[in-house]
Each structure stands twice: as C-alpha cells, then as structure tokens.
Write a protein that holds these residues in place. Structure first.
Motif, PDB file in Angstrom:
ATOM      1  N   PRO A 119       0.801  -1.155  -0.005  1.00 55.07           N
ATOM      2  CA  PRO A 119       0.011   0.111   0.202  1.00 55.07           C
ATOM      3  C   PRO A 119       0.760   1.443  -0.037  1.00 55.07           C
ATOM      4  CG  PRO A 119      -0.857  -1.544   1.694  1.00 55.07           C
ATOM      5  CD  PRO A 119       0.452  -2.272   1.022  1.00 55.07           C
ATOM      6  N   GLY A 120       0.339   2.307  -0.920  1.00 60.26           N
ATOM      7  CA  GLY A 120       1.133   3.482  -0.816  1.00 60.26           C
ATOM      8  C   GLY A 120       1.970   3.705  -2.159  1.00 60.26           C
ATOM      9  N   MET A 121       2.085   2.501  -2.670  1.00 55.59           N
ATOM     10  CA  MET A 121       2.757   2.557  -4.239  1.00 55.59           C
ATOM     11  C   MET A 121       2.050   3.169  -5.269  1.00 55.59           C
ATOM     12  SD  MET A 121       4.759  -1.153  -4.172  1.00 55.59           S
ATOM     13  CE  MET A 121       5.953  -0.530  -5.474  1.00 55.59           C
ATOM     14  N   GLY A 122       2.762   3.913  -6.007  1.00 54.71           N
ATOM     15  CA  GLY A 122       2.081   4.577  -7.086  1.00 54.71           C
ATOM     16  C   GLY A 122       1.831   3.706  -8.328  1.00 54.71           C
ATOM     17  N   VAL A 123       1.071   3.912  -9.180  1.00 49.60           N
ATOM     18  CA  VAL A 123       0.654   2.874 -10.245  1.00 49.60           C
ATOM     19  C   VAL A 123       0.765   3.742 -11.592  1.00 49.60           C
ATOM     20  CG1 VAL A 123      -0.491   0.921 -11.380  1.00 49.60           C
ATOM     21  CG2 VAL A 123      -0.489   1.335  -9.097  1.00 49.60           C
ATOM     22  N   SER A 124       1.540   3.586 -12.535  1.00 48.32           N
ATOM     23  CA  SER A 124       1.549   4.242 -13.807  1.00 48.32           C
ATOM     24  C   SER A 124       1.531   3.140 -14.996  1.00 48.32           C
ATOM     25  CB  SER A 124       2.975   5.145 -13.683  1.00 48.32           C
ATOM     26  OG  SER A 124       4.038   4.141 -13.803  1.00 48.32           O
ATOM     27  N   GLN A 125       1.382   3.779 -16.116  1.00 50.54           N
ATOM     28  CA  GLN A 125       1.521   3.182 -17.441  1.00 50.54           C
ATOM     29  C   GLN A 125       2.343   3.971 -18.412  1.00 50.54           C
ATOM     30  OE1 GLN A 125      -2.280   2.614 -19.612  1.00 50.54           O
ATOM     31  NE2 GLN A 125      -1.560   0.501 -20.158  1.00 50.54           N
ATOM     32  N   ASN A 126       3.378   3.727 -18.887  1.00 53.29           N
ATOM     33  CA  ASN A 126       4.285   4.375 -19.833  1.00 53.29           C
ATOM     34  C   ASN A 126       4.522   5.614 -19.425  1.00 53.29           C
ATOM     35  OD1 ASN A 126       4.218   2.047 -21.653  1.00 53.29           O
ATOM     36  ND2 ASN A 126       2.330   2.583 -22.476  1.00 53.29           N
ATOM     37  N   GLY A 127       4.578   5.882 -18.108  1.00 49.26           N
ATOM     38  CA  GLY A 127       5.211   7.260 -17.714  1.00 49.26           C
ATOM     39  C   GLY A 127       3.731   8.060 -17.217  1.00 49.26           C
ATOM     40  N   ILE A 128       2.644   7.548 -17.429  1.00 51.94           N
ATOM     41  CA  ILE A 128       1.408   8.210 -16.937  1.00 51.94           C
ATOM     42  C   ILE A 128       0.948   7.740 -15.748  1.00 51.94           C
ATOM     43  CG2 ILE A 128      -1.060   8.709 -17.740  1.00 51.94           C
ATOM     44  CD1 ILE A 128      -0.041   8.372 -20.664  1.00 51.94           C
ATOM     45  N   ARG A 150      -9.892   3.046 -20.087  1.00 48.96           N
ATOM     46  CA  ARG A 150     -10.849   1.846 -20.737  1.00 48.96           C
ATOM     47  C   ARG A 150     -10.068   0.843 -21.113  1.00 48.96           C
ATOM     48  NH1 ARG A 150     -13.574   6.147 -22.901  1.00 48.96           N
ATOM     49  NH2 ARG A 150     -15.684   6.348 -22.290  1.00 48.96           N
ATOM     50  N   SER A 151      -8.624   0.938 -21.367  1.00 52.24           N
ATOM     51  CA  SER A 151      -7.836  -0.186 -22.074  1.00 52.24           C
ATOM     52  C   SER A 151      -6.520  -0.119 -21.120  1.00 52.24           C
ATOM     53  CB  SER A 151      -7.373   0.471 -23.206  1.00 52.24           C
ATOM     54  OG  SER A 151      -6.806   1.670 -23.551  1.00 52.24           O
ATOM     55  N   LEU A 152      -6.515  -0.281 -19.810  1.00 53.98           N
ATOM     56  CA  LEU A 152      -5.627  -0.627 -19.081  1.00 53.98           C
ATOM     57  C   LEU A 152      -5.013  -1.941 -19.085  1.00 53.98           C
ATOM     58  CD1 LEU A 152      -5.986   1.296 -15.715  1.00 53.98           C
ATOM     59  CD2 LEU A 152      -4.717   2.071 -17.895  1.00 53.98           C
ATOM     60  N   ASN A 153      -3.925  -2.411 -19.234  1.00 59.09           N
ATOM     61  CA  ASN A 153      -3.516  -3.773 -19.218  1.00 59.09           C
ATOM     62  C   ASN A 153      -2.110  -4.006 -18.355  1.00 59.09           C
ATOM     63  OD1 ASN A 153      -3.330  -6.406 -19.664  1.00 59.09           O
ATOM     64  ND2 ASN A 153      -3.212  -6.372 -21.899  1.00 59.09           N
ATOM     65  N   TYR A 154      -0.992  -3.430 -18.925  1.00 59.46           N
ATOM     66  CA  TYR A 154       0.264  -3.740 -18.304  1.00 59.46           C
ATOM     67  C   TYR A 154       0.670  -2.180 -17.481  1.00 59.46           C
ATOM     68  CZ  TYR A 154       0.680  -8.024 -20.820  1.00 59.46           C
ATOM     69  OH  TYR A 154       0.182  -9.099 -21.476  1.00 59.46           O
ATOM     70  N   VAL A 155       1.162  -2.484 -16.368  1.00 58.52           N
ATOM     71  CA  VAL A 155       1.250  -1.280 -15.624  1.00 58.52           C
ATOM     72  C   VAL A 155       2.645  -1.233 -14.760  1.00 58.52           C
ATOM     73  CG1 VAL A 155      -1.122  -0.366 -15.386  1.00 58.52           C
ATOM     74  CG2 VAL A 155      -0.135  -1.888 -13.785  1.00 58.52           C
ATOM     75  N   GLU A 156       2.960  -0.184 -14.348  1.00 58.20           N
ATOM     76  CA  GLU A 156       4.156  -0.583 -13.211  1.00 58.20           C
ATOM     77  C   GLU A 156       3.740   0.167 -11.955  1.00 58.20           C
ATOM     78  OE1 GLU A 156       5.931   2.011 -15.878  1.00 58.20           O
ATOM     79  OE2 GLU A 156       6.418   0.676 -17.436  1.00 58.20           O
ATOM     80  N   ALA A 157       4.278  -0.459 -10.753  1.00 59.15           N
ATOM     81  CA  ALA A 157       4.001  -0.060  -9.531  1.00 59.15           C
ATOM     82  C   ALA A 157       5.199   0.371  -9.155  1.00 59.15           C
ATOM     83  CB  ALA A 157       3.464  -1.271  -8.828  1.00 59.15           C
ATOM     84  N   MET A 158       5.164   1.803  -8.469  1.00 60.42           N
ATOM     85  CA  MET A 158       6.522   2.300  -8.101  1.00 60.42           C
ATOM     86  C   MET A 158       6.444   2.578  -6.583  1.00 60.42           C
ATOM     87  SD  MET A 158       6.272   5.933 -10.082  1.00 60.42           S
ATOM     88  CE  MET A 158       6.353   4.974 -11.576  1.00 60.42           C
ATOM     89  N   SER A 159       7.649   2.722  -5.839  1.00 57.06           N
ATOM     90  CA  SER A 159       7.679   3.175  -4.794  1.00 57.06           C
ATOM     91  C   SER A 159       9.143   3.962  -4.448  1.00 57.06           C
ATOM     92  CB  SER A 159       7.776   2.157  -3.733  1.00 57.06           C
ATOM     93  OG  SER A 159       8.832   1.068  -3.794  1.00 57.06           O
ATOM     94  N   ILE A 160       9.013   5.434  -3.605  1.00 54.40           N
ATOM     95  CA  ILE A 160      10.133   5.989  -3.486  1.00 54.40           C
ATOM     96  C   ILE A 160      10.531   5.529  -2.244  1.00 54.40           C
ATOM     97  CG2 ILE A 160      10.993   8.377  -3.104  1.00 54.40           C
ATOM     98  CD1 ILE A 160       8.379   9.157  -4.654  1.00 54.40           C
TER      99      ILE A 160
END
Lengths: 265, 172
Positions: A122-131, A237-247
């Motif tokens: 919990p607390g990690m951000g989720v992004s997709q291609n830098g968004i 509408r078209s989310l599929n592969y994402v990145e979860a990041m933590s500082i």
C-alpha cells in the motif's frame, strides 16, 4: 413490558430493515473508496485468481509473454531513469498486469496480479508508460487493490508544468477522460494544452510524471481560487500492463515531517 | 434434476453467475447495469414471510459485497428491495389472491405480471443503489437515469432467461 413486546412484534419487519440498513450503510461509509483490512485481502486472493483466469482465457499467450518481458525491461529502464532524474532518490519499479478494472462507478478500483510477495505494498503509485494512474491501497500475497485517479473519494497533488503552481486534483465522476484541478491561486498563469504533472509531494509518484493537459475551457473562479478542467492522459478503458513504483526514502521523509512541531495539521 | 434441490438452485445460481461472470459485464458505459443475483431474490416463493425475504436479501447482498468489494452497497440495496417485495406482491396480486402453488415466474404468473413486478422492484433497487453510489447531489439525476435504463435492461434479461429455461405451466 408486554406493550413493548407487542410493539416489537408489530413492527419487527421495520426494525429488522433499519438494523440491516444500519449495518450495510455503516459498512459502506466506513469502507467506501478505501476498502481495507483482512477480509479485503482474502477476497483479493480469491478474486484476483479468478480475474486472472478470466483474463487468460481472452489473451493470446505468445503476445502476452512478449509483453511481460518488455514490461519488465521497461520497469528496469524507468527505475534507473528516475534515479538519475530525481537527484539520486532511489525508486523501485515493479511490472504488473491489471486483471480487473471498474470505470463506470464513482468509486472505481483496479486489481493487479502482483502482491506483497512480489514487492508491492500500500502507498505505491501505479503508472502506465510514464502516465500516473493511481495508487495501491491494499495488497494480499499475490494481488493488489488500487484506486485510480478516476475515483471521487481520493485526491492527488499535481503541478502545472515542471515549475508551475501546485493544486489539488479531483475527479467529479462525470467523465473518465476529465478531472479538475482545484485551489489554484488566481495569479497562476497557464494555457490550454499545458501539461499537468505529479508534484511528488504525496510520495506515490516522483515529481514530473504526466497526469494530463489543461482543457480548453474557461476556469471557474470562486472569489479566491481557480478551478480548471484537465484532460487525463490515461486511457482507463484499455489498461493492461502497468508499473507500480515506490520511492525508497519516502518513509524517512514522512518520519521527518511527523517530527516537526506542526505535524498532523 | 432432483426437484427437491431445484428451488435452492434457482435462487443460488444467479448469485454464483453474478460473482463469477456478470460482475465483469460493463455495457453502454454503465448505463445497462446487470445485477443477475437479484433474479434469485425475485424468484423467492411468494409465500415467504417479509422477515425471511429481508434476511435472505441481506445475505445475498453481503455475499456479493464480500466477493466484489462492494463495501455494503449491494447489501443495502438488496435489503431496500427486499422491504418492498411483499408490498409489490400485494399490489400486483390477482383479485382472488395467490394460490399456495403459485411461483413468481413467467410460467406461473404470466409475462405481464412478471415484467411489471421485476421492473418495479429493480427500479427501486437501482435508484437506491445508484443514488448511494453517486454520493453527491449533483450526480443524482445521472444516477436515476442509469437506474431506469438498467432496470428496463435487467427486467428484459430476466424475462428472457425465464422464457428460455422454464417450461410453461399455466398462465393466469
């Protein structure tokens, strides 16, 4: 005593109705937007596995494997890129796949196929291609539950451009392609099409990740602050592969802010 | 299939289908919401007491909340609909009343009775659910619009499901 009993038996359906409603609404108010706790983790484990199964049936296996490799590689590259850009602050990035997403509700959520055993928490951000997309609020062993920007229960810290004013970003539950930037000072200067980026103040994302662009519409002015429309960059509408990041050093920054005399205000 | 288990299956199967399949169905940007588990509540025998209907609806809604992260929303809406089931049943009762063998299906009560009852109850359910879910006054009109279109869509799906799966017994 008998009168009381008569009253209860006469109105027992109404009493049971109010008791059940109180239970359900209490549950709703306490959990809406932020479903947390042990049951959510158990439910996540079961539902995540089923969601993944559903997703697998509708996926081309070879393309999927290729995407996973590319995503893992992207995560590594982004990780080193952000480390360089953010004054040496270490950012760990994990790739994941969205196995469930709701976008028709006002309290939308999504489920990722990676959990605490994969380093997500919990607390990690989720992004997709830098968004920027959202943040994780709960994680079971193998799945994580996250809230997207298009959830009216949560607010985000955003900045216009890389050096512009910081404001609150909220979603009004009308359109999944638009959000609102609120509490902008009236002295702020901006134009339609200007980028809206993460401020980095909340610790979910590093500063400078794209959220969207200022919409071509007249700002609202409430006498003190401005509110402007934002076109969101993410296609929910078209989310599929994402990145979860933590500082990595965010916890020490949080601890520092907690130790100040005005902490908690 | 053993006739003893048929009533239980008829009530539980819609819930199972909602949890494993229909919760993923998003049609027309959410304007056609399909709550398939509600068919199980609508098919409860007409002779069941109001208390039983309330408790059963609560259990049904809570199960969905636990499995789909509803956080009490489905339970609250199902209980609200459950309160109105005996009232709507009385409202739509034939002049001579219900017979002990009557079941709330198209094959027993006819399609007009079933669709009118389903529309009324689904509308009540959806208005409550979408209003709570909206959480803000300015979204209420939008919520009621979705409640209306979803009630019509769901009633049509329920009628079609019963027409396809049940044998005709008699029509009143």
């Amino acid at each position: 005593m008998r009168n009381l009993w008569n009253l209860i038996t006469q109105y027992h359906i109404a009493l049971v109705f109010f008791a059940l409603q109180a239970l359900a609404l209490g549950w709703f108010v306490s959990s809406h937007g932020y479903p947390r706790g042990k049951w959510v983790q158990r439910s996540l484990a079961w539902q995540g596995a089923w969601n993944q199964q559903m997703g697998q049936w509708s996926r081309l296996v070879e393309l999927d494997a290729l995407n996973r490799e590319l995503l893992a590689e992207n995560a590594k590259l982004r990780s080193s890129m952000y480390r360089t850009e953010n004054t040496g602050r270490e950012i760990s990035i994990h790739s994941a796949q969205v196995v469930r997403f709701t976008w028709t509700s006002s309290a939308n959520h999504f489920i990722l196929n990676q959990g605490s055993k994969n380093g997500l928490k919990p607390g990690m951000g989720v992004s997709q291609n830098g968004i920027a997309l959202g943040r994780i609020i709960e994680a079971s062993d193998h799945f994580s539950l996250a809230l997207p920007i298009i959830n009216q229960e949560v607010e985000w810290s955003a900045r216009i451009g890389s050096a512009g004013p910081v404001a609150r970003l909220l979603w009004d539950a009308h359109d999944i392609g638009r959000a609102q930037l609120q509490d902008l000072p009236r002295s702020a200067t901006f134009s339609p099409g200007d980028s809206v980026l993460t401020s980095g103040f909340q610790g979910y994302f590093p500063a400078g990740m794209l959220i969207g662009w200022i919409a071509d519409e007249t700002p609202e002015f409430d006498g003190q602050f401005l509110t402007i429309g934002i076109e969101l960059a993410a296609d929910f509408r078209s989310l599929n592969y994402v990145e979860a990041m933590s500082i990595m050093d965010w916890e020490s920054i949080e601890a520092l802010s907690q130790s100040t005399p005005n902490s908690g205000s | 299939m053993n006739a003893r288990f048929a009533p239980y299956l008829r009530v539980l199967l819609p819930l199972i289908l909602q949890v494993v399949f229909f919760q993923y169905v998003t049609l027309v940007e959410g304007w056609w919401y399909l709550g398939f588990h509600l068919l199980g509540i609508l098919l409860l025998p007409l002779q069941r007491s109001g208390l039983f209907v309330l408790l059963f609806s609560a259990g049904m809604g809570a199960t969905l909340d636990f499995t789909c992260h509803g956080g009490g929303l489905f339970m609250s809406s199902a209980v609200f609909m459950g309160l109105f089931i005996p009232i709507v049943n009385r409202l739509l009762a034939p002049r001579e009343g219900y017979e002990i063998t009557d079941q709330p299906t198209i094959s027993y009560m006819g399609s007009r009775w079933f669709i009118a009852r389903a529309l009324l109850l689904l509308f009540i359910h959806n208005v409550w659910m979408f209003s709570i879910e909206a959480g803000r006054w300015d979204l209420l009109l939008l919520a009621w619009g979705k409640a209306t279109t979803s009630a019509v869509f769901t009633a049509a799906v329920f009628a079609l499901t019963l027409l396809l799966t049940q044998r005709k017994v008699r029509s009143r």
